[in-house]
Design an enzyme around this catalytic site. Structure first.
Site, PDB file in Angstrom:
ATOM      1  N   HIS A 129      -6.950   7.129   9.941  1.00 14.94           N
ATOM      2  CA  HIS A 129      -6.698   5.956   8.914  1.00 14.94           C
ATOM      3  C   HIS A 129      -6.467   5.355   7.934  1.00 14.94           C
ATOM      4  O   HIS A 129      -7.053   3.822   7.517  1.00 14.94           O
ATOM      5  CB  HIS A 129      -5.573   5.712  10.353  1.00 14.94           C
ATOM      6  N   ARG A 186       3.916   8.431  10.667  1.00 11.01           N
ATOM      7  CA  ARG A 186       3.281   7.970  12.489  1.00 11.01           C
ATOM      8  C   ARG A 186       2.717   9.101  13.071  1.00 11.01           C
ATOM      9  O   ARG A 186       4.116  10.266  13.265  1.00 11.01           O
ATOM     10  CB  ARG A 186       3.518   7.243  13.218  1.00 11.01           C
ATOM     11  N   ASN A 212       0.902  -1.161   0.149  1.00 15.03           N
ATOM     12  CA  ASN A 212       0.124   0.364   0.137  1.00 15.03           C
ATOM     13  C   ASN A 212       0.641   1.089  -0.324  1.00 15.03           C
ATOM     14  O   ASN A 212       0.368   2.389   0.066  1.00 15.03           O
ATOM     15  CB  ASN A 212      -0.860   0.257   1.086  1.00 15.03           C
ATOM     16  N   GLN A 217      -5.335   5.512  18.443  1.00 17.65           N
ATOM     17  CA  GLN A 217      -5.940   5.488  16.891  1.00 17.65           C
ATOM     18  C   GLN A 217      -6.984   4.166  18.220  1.00 17.65           C
ATOM     19  O   GLN A 217      -6.466   2.917  18.729  1.00 17.65           O
ATOM     20  CB  GLN A 217      -5.513   4.618  16.620  1.00 17.65           C
TER      21      GLN A 217
HETATM   22  P1  NDP Z   1      10.703   2.639   3.676  1.00 17.34           P
HETATM   23  O1  NDP Z   1      12.130   1.636   4.465  1.00 17.34           O
HETATM   24  O2  NDP Z   1      10.666   2.244   2.596  1.00 17.34           O
HETATM   25  O3  NDP Z   1      11.112   3.974   3.979  1.00 17.34           O
HETATM   26  C1  NDP Z   1      11.849   4.928   4.706  1.00 17.34           C
HETATM   27  C2  NDP Z   1      13.240   5.348   4.550  1.00 17.34           C
HETATM   28  O4  NDP Z   1      12.934   6.408   6.079  1.00 17.34           O
HETATM   29  C3  NDP Z   1      13.882   4.667   4.919  1.00 17.34           C
HETATM   30  O5  NDP Z   1      14.790   5.591   3.665  1.00 17.34           O
HETATM   31  C4  NDP Z   1      14.343   5.242   6.073  1.00 17.34           C
HETATM   32  O6  NDP Z   1      16.575   5.442   5.653  1.00 17.34           O
HETATM   33  C5  NDP Z   1      14.508   6.677   6.358  1.00 17.34           C
HETATM   34  N1  NDP Z   1      14.606   7.008   8.086  1.00 17.34           N
HETATM   35  C6  NDP Z   1      14.703   6.251   9.117  1.00 17.34           C
HETATM   36  N2  NDP Z   1      15.304   7.637   9.914  1.00 17.34           N
HETATM   37  C7  NDP Z   1      15.303   8.470   9.383  1.00 17.34           C
HETATM   38  C8  NDP Z   1      15.402   9.244   9.564  1.00 17.34           C
HETATM   39  N3  NDP Z   1      15.896   9.558  11.054  1.00 17.34           N
HETATM   40  N4  NDP Z   1      15.438  10.882   9.193  1.00 17.34           N
HETATM   41  C9  NDP Z   1      15.399  10.425   7.988  1.00 17.34           C
HETATM   42  N5  NDP Z   1      14.671   9.555   7.763  1.00 17.34           N
HETATM   43  C10 NDP Z   1      15.030   8.334   8.235  1.00 17.34           C
HETATM   44  O7  NDP Z   1       9.475   3.294   4.210  1.00 17.34           O
HETATM   45  P2  NDP Z   1       7.725   3.569   3.966  1.00 17.34           P
HETATM   46  O8  NDP Z   1       8.655   4.656   2.615  1.00 17.34           O
HETATM   47  O9  NDP Z   1       7.683   2.118   2.946  1.00 17.34           O
HETATM   48  O10 NDP Z   1       6.805   3.635   4.487  1.00 17.34           O
HETATM   49  C11 NDP Z   1       7.539   5.479   5.639  1.00 17.34           C
HETATM   50  C12 NDP Z   1       6.252   5.041   6.702  1.00 17.34           C
HETATM   51  O11 NDP Z   1       4.878   5.552   6.161  1.00 17.34           O
HETATM   52  C13 NDP Z   1       6.370   3.551   7.358  1.00 17.34           C
HETATM   53  O12 NDP Z   1       7.451   4.029   8.359  1.00 17.34           O
HETATM   54  C14 NDP Z   1       4.994   3.552   8.093  1.00 17.34           C
HETATM   55  O13 NDP Z   1       5.162   3.916   9.704  1.00 17.34           O
HETATM   56  C15 NDP Z   1       4.180   4.766   7.233  1.00 17.34           C
HETATM   57  N6  NDP Z   1       3.179   4.328   6.865  1.00 17.34           N
HETATM   58  C16 NDP Z   1       2.198   4.817   6.212  1.00 17.34           C
HETATM   59  C17 NDP Z   1       0.135   4.131   6.314  1.00 17.34           C
HETATM   60  C18 NDP Z   1      -0.628   4.295   6.357  1.00 17.34           C
HETATM   61  O14 NDP Z   1      -1.315   3.797   6.276  1.00 17.34           O
HETATM   62  N7  NDP Z   1      -0.395   5.744   6.524  1.00 17.34           N
HETATM   63  C19 NDP Z   1       0.888   2.703   5.046  1.00 17.34           C
HETATM   64  C20 NDP Z   1       2.267   2.309   5.177  1.00 17.34           C
HETATM   65  C21 NDP Z   1       3.596   3.146   5.574  1.00 17.34           C
HETATM   66  P3  NDP Z   1      17.010   3.700   5.814  1.00 17.34           P
HETATM   67  O15 NDP Z   1      16.825   3.056   4.568  1.00 17.34           O
HETATM   68  O16 NDP Z   1      18.475   3.818   6.034  1.00 17.34           O
HETATM   69  O17 NDP Z   1      16.507   3.654   7.322  1.00 17.34           O
END
Ligand code: NDP
Length: 391
Positions: free
Chosen positions: A333, A285, A147, A314
């Protein structure tokens, strides 16, 4: 034979749908990084039907019962004596969605003596105590990427809705009014604005790609820099940190996971460095922002708008302060649970179950915990001590 306990959100208030707005769904074969979309050997539902609510059962019943397994589905997951707690004691498999998470705390995992597999139908397993799962040998899996694009589309929708003042203008129509000035006095074009994402992972990059055609200036911060080819293609400006990036932006979108580095990242101090009138979109989040600081920033005008679909707690109580703060565009959500996304994560859930019951390895990209350690996607993206147990 296994007992599968599935926790899903309630059916629509007027009952499970008997008709839908559209016939069928476009077929998505693979995701932008080349990963193939979920593929189960059989499909027990009609794509485009509601699967994430109790009566939808993720389309799993016929499949599971034909193999002699038992399926229990409930939305009743909280409070003393919940159906979830009662049924968990002898469940072998638990399935739930982040939109209506069955919190698998250490106590619950200890009480669930037969539990071997916890599946997140969707993405984000921070409702599972991963340390306890590791200790008790429980495998944790989720339907990675199922998703991500759905969420990215929600971010784009909310960005345009806030900047163009869509929600109040629609309200004028619903209320029988026609005061154009009421609608446009807070309405701008996105064109030319500076838009930044905190994190450029699956969702963050998809947001950048979708916003690029709006002729905006794109910024990002992430723990790792993107390949220079992508930076050049999209004209991205990289910043070392969120603190470095946000003062340059008119719109900021948060697409990072919740962990100790990001919890309450957007506090009074950081918000004060943003341009007056910035729009902030958070579908990642809720605890990445300070709840009260966001309210104050909307009241003072530091933020011109705030939108997203993630709350704490939630489900949000009826008197949650974010429901009544000014200039917000919050939804429950829902961003990752469109009918399109449901078809993908229901298929992915069945794919995981087929592998599990047939003794075939679950795809590495779906694994969070396996064999008593973080594994697959979990080894890259998760920590055993998350900042907080929140979904
Ligand atoms: P990914 O794992 O593809 O991407 C997350 C990115 O964030 C990675 O590149 C990671 O780097 C980076 N990151 C981690 N910590 C930091 C930081 N402190 N500062 C900057 N960048 C950082 O995740 P997604 O894109 O798939 O999802 C992101 C978030 O979205 C999820 O963690 C979840 O909380 C949320 N989500 C929400 C949904 C909803 O229904 N609202 C559904 C799906 C996801 P690195 O790879 O080095 O760790």
């Amino acid at each position: 034979m296994a007992k599968v306990l599935c926790v899903l959100y309630d059916d629509p208030t007027d009952g499970y749908p008997t008709a839908y707005a559209r016939d069928g769904l476009p077929r998505i074969e693979s995701y932008p990084d080349g990963q193939s979309a979920p593929a189960s050997r059989g499909v027990g539902f009609t794509p485009g039907h509601l699967l994430g609510s109790v009566s939808g059962e993720l389309g799993l019943r016929a499949f599971l019962e034909s193999r002699g397994h038992t399926l229990v589905v409930t939305s009743d997951k909280e409070g003393d004596g919940s159906v979830f707690d009662r049924e968990l004691v002898d469940a072998d498999v638990v399935i739930s969605q982040p939109f209506w998470p069955a919190y698998l705390t250490a106590e619950r995992i200890t009480a669930a003596k037969n539990l071997k597999l916890a599946v997140t139908a969707g993405i984000g397993s921070d409702h599972v105590d991963l340390e306890a799962a590791i200790t008790h040998g429980v495998t944790v899996a989720e339907v990675t990427y199922s998703n991500s694009i759905s969420v990215a589309e929600h971010v784009v929708m909310m960005t345009l809705s806030l900047v163009r003042n869509y929600f109040p203008s629609h309200r004028v129509v619903l209320d029988g009014g026609w005061n154009v000035a009421d609608c446009v006095a807070r309405s701008y074009d996105l064109e030319g604005m500076h838009v930044g994402t905190v994190a450029a992972g699956r969702i963050g990059i998809a947001v950048l790609r979708r916003l690029a055609p709006f002729d905006v200036k794109l910024h990002y911060t992430d723990r790792r820099r993107l390949p220079s080819a992508i930076e050049e293609e999209l004209g991205l400006v990289f910043h070392e940190s969120a603190a470095d990036m946000v003062p340059h932006c008119d719109v900021v979108t948060i697409n990072a996971p919740l962990h100790t580095e990001t919890e309450h990242l957007f506090d009074e101090k950081l918000l004060a460095t943003m341009k007056r009138g910035t729009y902030l979109i958070n579908t990642a989040r809720a605890k990445i922002v300070d709840q009260e600081a966001v309210q104050h920033a909307l009241e003072s005008g530091r933020l011109a708008g705030y939108a997203g679909d993630v709350w704490y707690p939630q489900p949000a109580p009826a008197d949650h302060p974010w429901r009544s703060m000014p200039h917000h565009g919050m939804t429950p959500h829902i961003s990752g649970s469109s009918l399109s996304a449901q078809a993908r994560y229901a298929t992915g859930t069945r794919e995981i179950l087929e592998s599990w019951f047939d003794g075939i390895p679950i795809r590495d990209e779906y694994l969070i915990v396996a064999g008593g350690a973080l594994a697959g996607t979990g080894a890259h993206s998760y920590a055993v001590n998350p900042a907080t147990a929140e979904s």
